[in-house]
Scaffold this motif. Structure first.
Motif, mmCIF file in Angstrom:
data_model
loop_
_atom_site.group_PDB
_atom_site.id
_atom_site.type_symbol
_atom_site.label_atom_id
_atom_site.label_comp_id
_atom_site.label_asym_id
_atom_site.label_seq_id
_atom_site.Cartn_x
_atom_site.Cartn_y
_atom_site.Cartn_z
ATOM 1 N N THR A 189 3.144 4.584 8.644
ATOM 2 C CA THR A 189 3.353 2.995 8.517
ATOM 3 C C THR A 189 3.406 2.356 9.705
ATOM 4 N N SER A 190 3.308 0.971 9.477
ATOM 5 C CA SER A 190 3.579 0.236 10.614
ATOM 6 C C SER A 190 3.724 -1.195 10.292
ATOM 7 N N VAL A 191 4.205 -2.154 11.130
ATOM 8 C CA VAL A 191 4.685 -3.525 10.975
ATOM 9 C C VAL A 191 5.964 -3.887 10.177
ATOM 10 N N CYS A 192 6.507 -2.923 9.078
ATOM 11 C CA CYS A 192 7.498 -2.979 8.463
ATOM 12 C C CYS A 192 8.658 -2.737 9.281
ATOM 13 N N THR B 225 0.799 -1.126 0.182
ATOM 14 C CA THR B 225 0.064 0.030 0.035
ATOM 15 C C THR B 225 0.816 1.156 -0.176
ATOM 16 N N SER C 107 4.729 -2.688 2.644
ATOM 17 C CA SER C 107 4.007 -3.964 2.829
ATOM 18 C C SER C 107 3.203 -4.091 4.361
ATOM 19 N N ARG C 108 2.232 -4.518 4.529
ATOM 20 C CA ARG C 108 1.321 -4.874 5.922
ATOM 21 C C ARG C 108 1.685 -6.298 6.412
ATOM 22 N N GLU C 109 2.393 -6.914 5.535
ATOM 23 C CA GLU C 109 2.563 -8.218 5.603
ATOM 24 C C GLU C 109 3.677 -8.523 6.674
#
Length: 246
Positions: A179-182, A172, A205-207
């Motif tokens: 941002t988050s996660v990464c 995204t 990526s949100r993965e």
């Protein structure tokens, strides 16, 4: 006019016939005048470069000091058994010439690294650039590019972490500070704050990473998807008038 010249004219006129129905002659002309610098033309940047060339971008600056190796074959567009050992910039320039001969390609075949104070070395082409795409892995260079782009008023997109992931559908676009996660985004947020960079549009990526290998593991489809998305975002911003001629 000889047969070869006739064939070239026919190819040039046909190259964008499917595009013009969507974006019009004005869109084609905007792309022709566009000057884009792509830093890093590996797994992500290679697909960005290809999509920009096929869209009709008139001038591309390719910045990468690496050569192609066998370990690149699983994910990098310009990596073929026939190109192993070539500089990535040279392999890319040859392919672009075979796709869109009207595209002017400048090869900057060296490793660009920031100085000790975090500033970029002299890049004489930078004032001529309309858009920067950051597809490099080196965090210090990513930060330096973001700071330089904001200082010079050059629109820029940056790819965040694409390694250790399997879900190409979880990319995204957003501002780096949203941002988050990464893990890379987390590091970038901290460093960009120190450099007082106010904003940076990124693809992330949100993965949650599947593994944390070093060097990062990668598959064929994730970096490819990221590269295409970056090119599409650049071109859509141009069509929507978000990028003015410099």
């Amino acid at each position: 006019m000889n047969v070869d010249e006739n064939m070239l004219l026919t190819a040039d006129s046909a190259l964008f016939v499917r595009s013009e129905a969507l974006i019009g002659a004005e869109g084609i002309e905007r792309f022709r005048k566009l000057r884009v610098a792509v830093f890093g033309i590996g797994g992500v940047g290679g697909y960005t470069v290809e999509a920009l060339a096929r869209a009709g971008v008139g001038t591309l600056y390719l910045i990468d000091g690496d050569t192609l190796s066998y370990s690149n074959l699983n994910r990098q567009l310009f990596a073929l058994h026939s190109t192993i050992g070539q500089y990535k910039t040279a392999a890319a320039a040859a392919r672009i010439a075979d796709i869109n001969p009207a595209c002017t390609v400048y090869q900057i075949t060296r490793h660009v690294l920031p100085a000790d104070d975090g500033t970029l070395p002299d890049l004489p082409f930078l004032p001529d650039i309309d858009f920067i795409v950051d597809a490099v892995d080196t965090i210090a260079l990513k930060v330096a590019l973001a700071a330089a782009a904001e200082s010079c008023g050059i629109p820029m997109l940056a790819a965040m972490g694409c390694g250790n992931k399997l879900r190409a559908d979880l990319f995204t676009f957003t501002d780096i500070y949203s941002t988050s996660v990464c893990p890379l985004c987390k590091t970038m947020r901290s460093l960009l704050k120190k450099r007082q960079v106010k904003r940076l549009r990124v693809l992330y990526s949100r993965e949650i990473p599947n593994v944390r290998s070093r060097p990062p593991s990668s598959v064929s489809w994730v970096p490819a998807a990221a590269g295409i998305l970056l090119a599409g975002e650049v071109l859509n911003q141009v069509l929507l008038g978000g990028v003015s001629e410099r």
